[in-house]
Scaffold this motif. Structure first.
Motif, PDB file in Angstrom:
ATOM      1  N   LEU A 325     103.383  22.540  16.540  1.00  0.00           N
ATOM      2  CA  LEU A 325     104.724  23.076  16.309  1.00  0.00           C
ATOM      3  C   LEU A 325     105.135  22.759  14.880  1.00  0.00           C
ATOM      4  CD1 LEU A 325     107.653  23.970  17.327  1.00  0.00           C
ATOM      5  CD2 LEU A 325     107.939  21.617  18.068  1.00  0.00           C
ATOM      6  N   GLU A 326     105.743  23.723  14.204  1.00  0.00           N
ATOM      7  CA  GLU A 326     106.242  23.508  12.841  1.00  0.00           C
ATOM      8  C   GLU A 326     107.448  24.408  12.611  1.00  0.00           C
ATOM      9  OE1 GLU A 326     106.461  21.530  10.709  1.00  0.00           O
ATOM     10  OE2 GLU A 326     105.667  21.975   8.733  1.00  0.00           O
ATOM     11  N   LEU A 327     108.304  24.021  11.669  1.00  0.00           N
ATOM     12  CA  LEU A 327     109.484  24.819  11.309  1.00  0.00           C
ATOM     13  C   LEU A 327     109.333  25.330   9.888  1.00  0.00           C
ATOM     14  CD1 LEU A 327     112.257  22.337  12.543  1.00  0.00           C
ATOM     15  CD2 LEU A 327     111.166  24.155  13.851  1.00  0.00           C
ATOM     16  N   SER A 328     109.935  26.491   9.622  1.00  0.00           N
ATOM     17  CA  SER A 328     109.981  26.961   8.236  1.00  0.00           C
ATOM     18  C   SER A 328     110.923  26.035   7.458  1.00  0.00           C
ATOM     19  CB  SER A 328     110.500  28.397   8.178  1.00  0.00           C
ATOM     20  OG  SER A 328     111.824  28.475   8.680  1.00  0.00           O
ATOM     21  N   LYS A 329     110.806  26.016   6.150  1.00  0.00           N
ATOM     22  CA  LYS A 329     111.601  25.087   5.332  1.00  0.00           C
ATOM     23  C   LYS A 329     113.098  25.325   5.480  1.00  0.00           C
ATOM     24  CE  LYS A 329     108.684  22.272   3.826  1.00  0.00           C
ATOM     25  NZ  LYS A 329     108.755  20.955   4.436  1.00  0.00           N
ATOM     26  N   ASP A 330     113.509  26.601   5.668  1.00  0.00           N
ATOM     27  CA  ASP A 330     114.947  26.874   5.859  1.00  0.00           C
ATOM     28  C   ASP A 330     115.354  26.783   7.332  1.00  0.00           C
ATOM     29  OD1 ASP A 330     113.818  29.104   6.963  1.00  0.00           O
ATOM     30  OD2 ASP A 330     114.763  30.547   5.605  1.00  0.00           O
ATOM     31  N   ARG A 331     114.400  26.408   8.191  1.00  0.00           N
ATOM     32  CA  ARG A 331     114.617  26.212   9.633  1.00  0.00           C
ATOM     33  C   ARG A 331     115.122  27.479  10.347  1.00  0.00           C
ATOM     34  NH1 ARG A 331     114.563  20.838   8.078  1.00  0.00           N
ATOM     35  NH2 ARG A 331     114.054  19.399   9.757  1.00  0.00           N
ATOM     36  N   SER A 332     114.783  28.642   9.803  1.00  0.00           N
ATOM     37  CA  SER A 332     115.167  29.895  10.468  1.00  0.00           C
ATOM     38  C   SER A 332     114.069  30.384  11.406  1.00  0.00           C
ATOM     39  CB  SER A 332     115.465  30.985   9.431  1.00  0.00           C
ATOM     40  OG  SER A 332     114.277  31.319   8.725  1.00  0.00           O
ATOM     41  N   GLU A 333     112.854  29.813  11.243  1.00  0.00           N
ATOM     42  CA  GLU A 333     111.727  30.221  12.084  1.00  0.00           C
ATOM     43  C   GLU A 333     111.009  29.010  12.663  1.00  0.00           C
ATOM     44  OE1 GLU A 333     110.049  34.494  10.657  1.00  0.00           O
ATOM     45  OE2 GLU A 333     109.347  32.791   9.486  1.00  0.00           O
ATOM     46  N   ILE A 334     110.460  29.212  13.856  1.00  0.00           N
ATOM     47  CA  ILE A 334     109.639  28.196  14.524  1.00  0.00           C
ATOM     48  C   ILE A 334     108.222  28.749  14.596  1.00  0.00           C
ATOM     49  CG2 ILE A 334     109.240  27.000  16.720  1.00  0.00           C
ATOM     50  CD1 ILE A 334     112.280  27.348  17.275  1.00  0.00           C
ATOM     51  N   TYR A 335     107.243  27.928  14.231  1.00  0.00           N
ATOM     52  CA  TYR A 335     105.840  28.344  14.338  1.00  0.00           C
ATOM     53  C   TYR A 335     105.167  27.511  15.419  1.00  0.00           C
ATOM     54  CZ  TYR A 335     107.104  29.988   9.680  1.00  0.00           C
ATOM     55  OH  TYR A 335     107.759  30.582   8.634  1.00  0.00           O
ATOM     56  N   THR A 336     104.485  28.186  16.335  1.00  0.00           N
ATOM     57  CA  THR A 336     103.773  27.480  17.398  1.00  0.00           C
ATOM     58  C   THR A 336     102.314  27.934  17.405  1.00  0.00           C
ATOM     59  OG1 THR A 336     104.528  29.183  18.950  1.00  0.00           O
ATOM     60  CG2 THR A 336     105.764  27.115  18.907  1.00  0.00           C
ATOM     61  N   GLY A 337     101.411  27.004  17.658  1.00  0.00           N
ATOM     62  CA  GLY A 337      99.981  27.320  17.717  1.00  0.00           C
ATOM     63  C   GLY A 337      99.409  26.823  19.025  1.00  0.00           C
ATOM     64  N   SER A 338      98.459  27.581  19.565  1.00  0.00           N
ATOM     65  CA  SER A 338      98.006  27.266  20.921  1.00  0.00           C
ATOM     66  C   SER A 338      96.528  26.913  20.992  1.00  0.00           C
ATOM     67  CB  SER A 338      98.317  28.438  21.853  1.00  0.00           C
ATOM     68  OG  SER A 338      97.685  29.604  21.390  1.00  0.00           O
ATOM     69  N   HIS A 339      96.166  26.528  22.199  1.00  0.00           N
ATOM     70  CA  HIS A 339      94.833  26.096  22.569  1.00  0.00           C
ATOM     71  C   HIS A 339      93.771  27.149  22.239  1.00  0.00           C
ATOM     72  CE1 HIS A 339      91.930  24.030  25.034  1.00  0.00           C
ATOM     73  NE2 HIS A 339      91.768  25.063  25.799  1.00  0.00           N
ATOM     74  N   ASP A 340      94.162  28.448  22.272  1.00  0.00           N
ATOM     75  CA  ASP A 340      93.201  29.520  21.995  1.00  0.00           C
ATOM     76  C   ASP A 340      93.223  29.964  20.536  1.00  0.00           C
ATOM     77  OD1 ASP A 340      95.660  30.690  22.030  1.00  0.00           O
ATOM     78  OD2 ASP A 340      95.209  32.201  23.542  1.00  0.00           O
ATOM     79  N   GLY A 341      93.951  29.219  19.680  1.00  0.00           N
ATOM     80  CA  GLY A 341      93.920  29.491  18.245  1.00  0.00           C
ATOM     81  C   GLY A 341      94.946  30.485  17.750  1.00  0.00           C
ATOM     82  N   ASN A 342      95.825  30.964  18.629  1.00  0.00           N
ATOM     83  CA  ASN A 342      96.841  31.924  18.187  1.00  0.00           C
ATOM     84  C   ASN A 342      98.082  31.208  17.646  1.00  0.00           C
ATOM     85  OD1 ASN A 342      95.536  34.409  18.836  1.00  0.00           O
ATOM     86  ND2 ASN A 342      95.835  33.935  20.994  1.00  0.00           N
ATOM     87  N   VAL A 343      98.682  31.806  16.616  1.00  0.00           N
ATOM     88  CA  VAL A 343      99.916  31.270  16.029  1.00  0.00           C
ATOM     89  C   VAL A 343     101.012  32.323  16.164  1.00  0.00           C
ATOM     90  CG1 VAL A 343     101.021  30.383  13.934  1.00  0.00           C
ATOM     91  CG2 VAL A 343      98.612  29.879  14.368  1.00  0.00           C
ATOM     92  N   THR A 344     102.196  31.893  16.597  1.00  0.00           N
ATOM     93  CA  THR A 344     103.330  32.804  16.764  1.00  0.00           C
ATOM     94  C   THR A 344     104.504  32.305  15.932  1.00  0.00           C
ATOM     95  OG1 THR A 344     102.614  33.357  19.011  1.00  0.00           O
ATOM     96  CG2 THR A 344     104.900  33.840  18.464  1.00  0.00           C
ATOM     97  N   ALA A 345     105.194  33.246  15.274  1.00  0.00           N
ATOM     98  CA  ALA A 345     106.429  32.925  14.543  1.00  0.00           C
ATOM     99  C   ALA A 345     107.605  33.418  15.377  1.00  0.00           C
ATOM    100  CB  ALA A 345     106.423  33.611  13.183  1.00  0.00           C
ATOM    101  N   TRP A 346     108.568  32.517  15.639  1.00  0.00           N
ATOM    102  CA  TRP A 346     109.758  32.854  16.435  1.00  0.00           C
ATOM    103  C   TRP A 346     110.988  32.834  15.538  1.00  0.00           C
ATOM    104  CZ3 TRP A 346     108.709  33.488  21.729  1.00  0.00           C
ATOM    105  CH2 TRP A 346     107.492  32.954  22.178  1.00  0.00           C
ATOM    106  N   THR A 347     111.841  33.837  15.662  1.00  0.00           N
ATOM    107  CA  THR A 347     113.117  33.824  14.945  1.00  0.00           C
ATOM    108  C   THR A 347     114.106  33.016  15.775  1.00  0.00           C
ATOM    109  OG1 THR A 347     112.615  36.032  14.127  1.00  0.00           O
ATOM    110  CG2 THR A 347     114.887  35.271  13.874  1.00  0.00           C
ATOM    111  N   VAL A 348     114.695  31.983  15.171  1.00  0.00           N
ATOM    112  CA  VAL A 348     115.550  31.056  15.912  1.00  0.00           C
ATOM    113  C   VAL A 348     116.766  31.763  16.512  1.00  0.00           C
ATOM    114  CG1 VAL A 348     117.081  29.052  15.650  1.00  0.00           C
ATOM    115  CG2 VAL A 348     114.797  29.026  14.640  1.00  0.00           C
ATOM    116  N   THR A 349     117.373  32.697  15.762  1.00  0.00           N
ATOM    117  CA  THR A 349     118.639  33.289  16.199  1.00  0.00           C
ATOM    118  C   THR A 349     118.518  34.150  17.448  1.00  0.00           C
ATOM    119  OG1 THR A 349     118.218  34.988  14.540  1.00  0.00           O
ATOM    120  CG2 THR A 349     119.805  33.258  13.960  1.00  0.00           C
TER     121      THR A 349
END
Length: 603
Positions: A325-349
């Protein structure tokens, strides 16, 4: 001190190649249902960012269906157990629990009066059963088919009928109540994957692995005809009727969904969903104005009848355990990475999600760190890769690490990346290795302070190793002893404190400005199992810890004996990572594949 669950960025459906998936539709038109692991996911169909998770099953759930009244949901699991629970209360109170067959349940259907239920699957002594939803009393037998049954449906009008689709290539027809075997239909040449009645009950449709879809008369089960010839080039996994019964939607392993006119049995339009294996279509649902399909990747597609070339919306995310799990520097997005190697960007709002494209790790990601423009990831393909945050795609820059990485952090001041592998600790800059030192312990995480101190936790030697980063060189400064393998550590935003957690259930706070002495005498040891992750709030006044015991604990730095426990934060699932969006909002991820946002007040 209080907390509340603000949002759940829910898991996608768990899919399996060659297996149909069943989506549950809401008679009130508000939600739809699917399953992943031990969870039933209830999602708002208008706004899928709004979701709920039901986690009371003790093993994997295969199917969940609303009752025709909309007041109850029945969910069936791998052990053959059916739980009937209410949709009105937030707690989803259990109404009944039955064990109709002795093996995995694959489909469930309610009678239109809510009183009877048929379940089918892979039972040891029978492949299906019909019973009263109030008492569990048997109201018929599902017999006459020799292999597991994949699908079933209740006729929504009298006289009641039940149809079932089996792996012996037949459709079973049953009359009742009490329900007795009437006949089998043998038009299909391979597994029958789905059977569904039209909303009025005048017809039913069947779909099979042979790529064929057949229409039958709803009352006497006479064959009306074949839809298309054949309907698809690959196996058909799902059929769904339009609310008026005039059209039929089919989903297939040939990576398309097709819309059919029931009267002429001719194709109206085709939705081509992609060209990769992950684009196989394993389920579909037609609810009100919404046409949904599910890809093998787990993505949920909202099909556009007016423009079949592209979906209206694609709900993306994860359907495998989230490891980083990681956040963008401006904390507007959340990045998650999974067991199968996929990464997803989530918009917080608004919870919208986008899968990172390009060539990634292909398997488990072990660490992830963001700068203003780049997201660094390292995985068990023994590489360090970069994602362009703006384009949401991997850049193609790959640094081979030579051994499995366990932790990584970025020194933002001069863009140096420190990666700890099982063999060495590597300092990289501009995509190349500039120095390394051998590692004689097994590291588990890396954190870099604003002053250039580097803390690396040891899962093998129960120590936190503090280094200084001078230019490109790492020099050992100090070692901090723990009583168990150290699992994670992180510096506070102001660089004055370091917190570390271990497998001995402890969270320990160190004063980085006073030679890393413990910051207070208070022992933070309220977890019941290994602590996996720690995180500082942006103001450095709170620490959150998440553990194998499914709990999150919020600790006060200024009042060390004050804490708040979020019990069962991810029920039946360990917490893998935590991060603070702001001083009152915490993000947690776990092995249940869900990302949760928590409001934390008064600590």
């Amino acid at each position: 001190m209080s907390y509340s669950n603000k949002y759940i960025f829910a898991t996608l459906p768990r899919t399996q190649r060659g297996q149909p998936l069943v989506l549950g539709g809401d008679p009130k038109g508000k939600n739809f249902l699917y399953t992943n692991g031990n969870s039933v996911i209830i999602r708002n169909i208008e706004n899928p960012a709004i979701s709920e998770v039901y986690t009371e099953h003790s093993c994997a759930v295969n199917v969940a269906k609303y009752s025709p009244s909309g007041f109850y949901i029945a969910s069936g699991d791998q052990s053959g157990k059916v739980r009937i629970w209410d949709t009105v209360n937030k707690e989803h109170l259990l109404k009944n629990e039955f064990h109709p067959i002795g093996g995995p349940i694959k489909d469930i259907s309610w009678s239109p009066d809510n009183q009877r239920m048929v379940v089918v699957g892979e039972g040891r002594e029978r492949f299906g059963h019909v019973f009263m939803s109030e008492t569990g009393t048997s109201v018929g037998e599902i017999s006459g088919q020799s292999k597991p049954i994949n699908s079933c449906d209740f006729r929504p009008a009298r006289p009641f009928r039940i149809v079932t689709g089996s792996e012996d290539n037949t459709i079973g027809v049953f009359e009742g109540p009490p329900f007795k075997f009437k006949m089998t239909k043998q038009e299909h040449s391979r597994f029958v994957q789905a059977v569904r009645y039209s909303p009025s009950g005048s017809h039913f449709a069947s779909a099979g692995f042979d790529g064929k879809v057949f229409l039958y008369d709803g009352a006497n089960a006479d064959l009306v005809g074949e839809v298309g010839a054949p309907a698809h080039k690959g196996g058909v996994y799902g059929v769904a009727w339009s609310p008026d019964g005039k059209q039929l939607l089919t989903a297939s392993g040939d990576k398309t969904c097709r819309l059919w006119d029931v009267e002429t049995r001719q194709m109206v339009s085709e939705f081509v969903m992609g060209s990769t294996v992950d684009d196989q279509q394993v389920a579909c649902l037609w609810q009100g104005p919404h046409l949904l399909s599910v890809s093998l990747s787990g993505f949920i597609n909202y099909l556009d009848v007016n423009d079949p070339t592209k979906p209206l919306r694609i709900v993306q995310g994860h359907n495998k355990p989230i490891t980083v799990l990681e956040l963008s520097k401006d904390r507007s997005e959340i990045y998650t990475g999974s067991h199968d190697g996929n990464v997803t960007a989530w918009t917080v709002t608004d919870g919208t999600s986008k899968r990172i494209t390009g060539t990634g790790h292909g398997n488990q990601i072990n660490a992830m760190r963001a700068t203003d423009t780049t997201l660094f990831t390292c995985g068990i393909d023994d590489s360090l890769r970069q994602v362009n945050i703006e384009s949401k795609s991997y850049t193609g820059d790959v640094l081979a690490l030579g051994a499995q990485p366990r932790g990584m952090d970025v020194f933002v001041e001069d863009n140096k990346v420190v990666t700890a592998t099982v063999k060495e600790i590597i300092v990289a800059e501009n995509g190349r290795k500039i120095s390394s030192i051998p590692c004689n312990y097994e590291p588990s995480s890396v954190s870099i302070s604003t002053n250039g101190d580097v803390a690396i936790t040891g899962a093998g030697d129960n120590k936190v190793h503090i280094y200084t980063l001078a230019g490109s060189q790492l020099n050992l400064k100090k070692e901090l002893e723990h009583l168990g393998p150290v699992t994670d550590c992180v510096y506070s935003t102001n660089g004055k404190l370091l917190v570390a957690c271990d497998a001995n259930r402890k969270v320990i706070l160190y004063n980085a400005e006073d030679d890393y002495k413990p910051a207070h005498d208070q022992e933070w040891g309220f977890h019941n199992a290994r602590v996996n992750s720690v995180a500082f709030s942006p103001d450095s006044l709170k620490v959150a810890s998440g553990a194998l015991d499914t709990n999150i604990i919020i600790w006060s730095v200024s009042v060390p004996n004050k804490h708040l426990i979020i019990k069962n934060a991810h029920p039946q699932s360990q917490i893998t990572r935590l991060a603070w969006l702001d001083n009152e909002t915490l993000v947690s991820v776990g092995q249940d594949c869900n990302t949760k946002l928590w409001s934390v007040n008064g600590i």
